[in-house]
Design a protein around this motif. Sequence first.
Motif, PDB file in Angstrom:
ATOM      1  N   GLU A   1     -24.948   9.522  24.091  1.00 25.16           N
ATOM      2  CA  GLU A   1     -24.914  10.791  24.827  1.00 25.16           C
ATOM      3  C   GLU A   1     -23.684  10.909  25.709  1.00 25.16           C
ATOM      4  N   ASP A   2     -22.959   9.820  25.901  1.00 24.63           N
ATOM      5  CA  ASP A   2     -21.771   9.824  26.754  1.00 24.63           C
ATOM      6  C   ASP A   2     -20.496  10.172  25.981  1.00 24.63           C
ATOM      7  N   VAL A   3     -20.646  10.533  24.693  1.00 23.97           N
ATOM      8  CA  VAL A   3     -19.506  10.948  23.869  1.00 23.97           C
ATOM      9  C   VAL A   3     -19.525  12.465  23.768  1.00 23.97           C
ATOM     10  N   HIS A   4     -18.446  13.101  24.234  1.00 23.63           N
ATOM     11  CA  HIS A   4     -18.356  14.557  24.293  1.00 23.63           C
ATOM     12  C   HIS A   4     -17.172  15.040  23.460  1.00 23.63           C
ATOM     13  N   PHE A   5     -17.398  16.083  22.668  1.00 26.68           N
ATOM     14  CA  PHE A   5     -16.348  16.658  21.837  1.00 26.68           C
ATOM     15  C   PHE A   5     -15.832  17.954  22.453  1.00 26.68           C
ATOM     16  N   VAL A   6     -14.505  18.131  22.363  1.00 21.94           N
ATOM     17  CA  VAL A   6     -13.844  19.364  22.758  1.00 21.94           C
ATOM     18  C   VAL A   6     -13.125  19.865  21.506  1.00 21.94           C
ATOM     19  N   TYR A   7     -13.551  21.012  20.988  1.00 19.64           N
ATOM     20  CA  TYR A   7     -13.000  21.575  19.757  1.00 19.64           C
ATOM     21  C   TYR A   7     -11.927  22.604  20.094  1.00 19.64           C
ATOM     22  N   LEU A   8     -10.702  22.354  19.632  1.00 18.28           N
ATOM     23  CA  LEU A   8      -9.588  23.277  19.833  1.00 18.28           C
ATOM     24  C   LEU A   8      -9.506  24.194  18.621  1.00 18.28           C
ATOM     25  N   SER A   9      -9.794  25.459  18.834  1.00 17.68           N
ATOM     26  CA  SER A   9      -9.910  26.436  17.759  1.00 17.68           C
ATOM     27  C   SER A   9      -8.771  27.446  17.827  1.00 17.68           C
ATOM     28  N   GLY A  10      -8.185  27.741  16.664  1.00 19.77           N
ATOM     29  CA  GLY A  10      -7.113  28.724  16.624  1.00 19.77           C
ATOM     30  C   GLY A  10      -6.960  29.334  15.246  1.00 19.77           C
ATOM     31  N   SER A  11      -6.222  30.407  15.171  1.00 20.76           N
ATOM     32  CA  SER A  11      -6.017  31.092  13.894  1.00 20.76           C
ATOM     33  C   SER A  11      -5.128  30.258  12.975  1.00 20.76           C
ATOM     34  N   PHE A  12      -5.287  30.467  11.683  1.00 15.63           N
ATOM     35  CA  PHE A  12      -4.483  29.757  10.697  1.00 15.63           C
ATOM     36  C   PHE A  12      -2.999  30.033  10.931  1.00 15.63           C
ATOM     37  N   GLU A  13      -2.673  31.272  11.258  1.00 15.76           N
ATOM     38  CA  GLU A  13      -1.277  31.661  11.470  1.00 15.76           C
ATOM     39  C   GLU A  13      -0.655  30.906  12.649  1.00 15.76           C
ATOM     40  N   LEU A  14      -1.403  30.786  13.736  1.00 17.23           N
ATOM     41  CA  LEU A  14      -0.896  30.059  14.902  1.00 17.23           C
ATOM     42  C   LEU A  14      -0.721  28.575  14.570  1.00 17.23           C
ATOM     43  N   LEU A  15      -1.692  27.989  13.892  1.00 18.86           N
ATOM     44  CA  LEU A  15      -1.607  26.578  13.515  1.00 18.86           C
ATOM     45  C   LEU A  15      -0.406  26.336  12.603  1.00 18.86           C
ATOM     46  N   GLU A  16      -0.227  27.209  11.639  1.00 20.71           N
ATOM     47  CA  GLU A  16       0.889  27.094  10.695  1.00 20.71           C
ATOM     48  C   GLU A  16       2.230  27.169  11.429  1.00 20.71           C
ATOM     49  N   LYS A  17       2.316  28.080  12.380  1.00 24.08           N
ATOM     50  CA  LYS A  17       3.547  28.239  13.168  1.00 24.08           C
ATOM     51  C   LYS A  17       3.831  26.970  13.972  1.00 24.08           C
ATOM     52  N   ARG A  18       2.807  26.413  14.590  1.00 24.11           N
ATOM     53  CA  ARG A  18       2.982  25.189  15.376  1.00 24.11           C
ATOM     54  C   ARG A  18       3.454  24.026  14.500  1.00 24.11           C
ATOM     55  N   LEU A  19       2.840  23.888  13.325  1.00 23.72           N
ATOM     56  CA  LEU A  19       3.223  22.789  12.430  1.00 23.72           C
ATOM     57  C   LEU A  19       4.658  22.940  11.943  1.00 23.72           C
ATOM     58  N   ALA A  20       5.093  24.177  11.728  1.00 20.22           N
ATOM     59  CA  ALA A  20       6.461  24.420  11.269  1.00 20.22           C
ATOM     60  C   ALA A  20       7.481  23.992  12.331  1.00 20.22           C
ATOM     61  N   GLN A  21       7.077  24.004  13.595  1.00 18.05           N
ATOM     62  CA  GLN A  21       7.972  23.628  14.692  1.00 18.05           C
ATOM     63  C   GLN A  21       7.961  22.134  14.987  1.00 18.05           C
ATOM     64  N   ARG A  22       7.049  21.389  14.363  1.00 16.31           N
ATOM     65  CA  ARG A  22       6.927  19.949  14.604  1.00 16.31           C
ATOM     66  C   ARG A  22       8.032  19.179  13.892  1.00 16.31           C
ATOM     67  N   ALA A  23       8.513  18.151  14.545  1.00 11.77           N
ATOM     68  CA  ALA A  23       9.510  17.285  13.917  1.00 11.77           C
ATOM     69  C   ALA A  23       9.019  15.843  13.960  1.00 11.77           C
ATOM     70  N   ASN A  24       9.425  15.071  12.979  1.00 14.10           N
ATOM     71  CA  ASN A  24       9.148  13.623  12.952  1.00 14.10           C
ATOM     72  C   ASN A  24       7.670  13.266  13.027  1.00 14.10           C
ATOM     73  N   HIS A  25       6.840  13.958  12.259  1.00 11.29           N
ATOM     74  CA  HIS A  25       5.425  13.630  12.196  1.00 11.29           C
ATOM     75  C   HIS A  25       5.067  13.394  10.742  1.00 11.29           C
ATOM     76  N   PHE A  26       4.216  12.398  10.487  1.00 11.18           N
ATOM     77  CA  PHE A  26       3.908  12.029   9.103  1.00 11.18           C
ATOM     78  C   PHE A  26       3.053  13.050   8.370  1.00 11.18           C
ATOM     79  N   PHE A  27       2.371  13.936   9.075  1.00  8.78           N
ATOM     80  CA  PHE A  27       1.469  14.898   8.446  1.00  8.78           C
ATOM     81  C   PHE A  27       2.267  15.988   7.754  1.00  8.78           C
ATOM     82  N   ASP A  28       2.040  16.183   6.453  1.00  6.02           N
ATOM     83  CA  ASP A  28       2.706  17.239   5.705  1.00  6.02           C
ATOM     84  C   ASP A  28       1.999  18.563   6.019  1.00  6.02           C
TER      85      ASP A  28
END
Length: 165
Positions: free
Chosen positions: A95-122
């Motif tokens: 019961e001491d484990v708590h989740f925080v879900y960060l929710s956003g639109s696909f377009e915003l997520l895609e934009k953020r990933l396009a700005q990322r550099a040097n990360h292994f995630f394609d």
Amino acid sequence: MIIIVMGVSGSGKTSVGTMVSRRLGCGFSDADAFHSAANKAKMAAGVALTDDDRWPWLDAMRAAIADNIAKGETHVYACSALKHIYRDRLRNGDEDVHFVYLSGSFELLEKRLAQRANHFFDPVLLKSQVDTLEAPQDDEAITIEISQTLDEIVDKVMTTLPKQG
């Protein structure tokens, strides 16, 4: 208390988790550190992980969480935790484990990933993650919209988390 900041790639898990841990004065771990070299290589090649790839990763994280709990430590983790069964495996009834879900639109997520550099995630894998995501219900996680500023997101996390005794 264990806080797991969750969501798909690009949602801000590491940034939010790092700031929350600073405010709480506790440790922070990114789930990426628990991935095997083989998993990282698959993701870098644009190959989505299977559940069989994920079980050892989740079990390694759970062992770290259990260690934090046994020591009475507050700790923040950043982890995609895309499926309910993954969250159950990480929580393991604590019961001491708590989740925080960060929710956003696909377009915003895609934009953020396009700005990322040097990360292994394609970034091509974003659609796979979104398709895999089983968004948590209100009784399973605190849901926070990511279109706000980082400070606003972290402020909301801090005011929504259970108070520590």
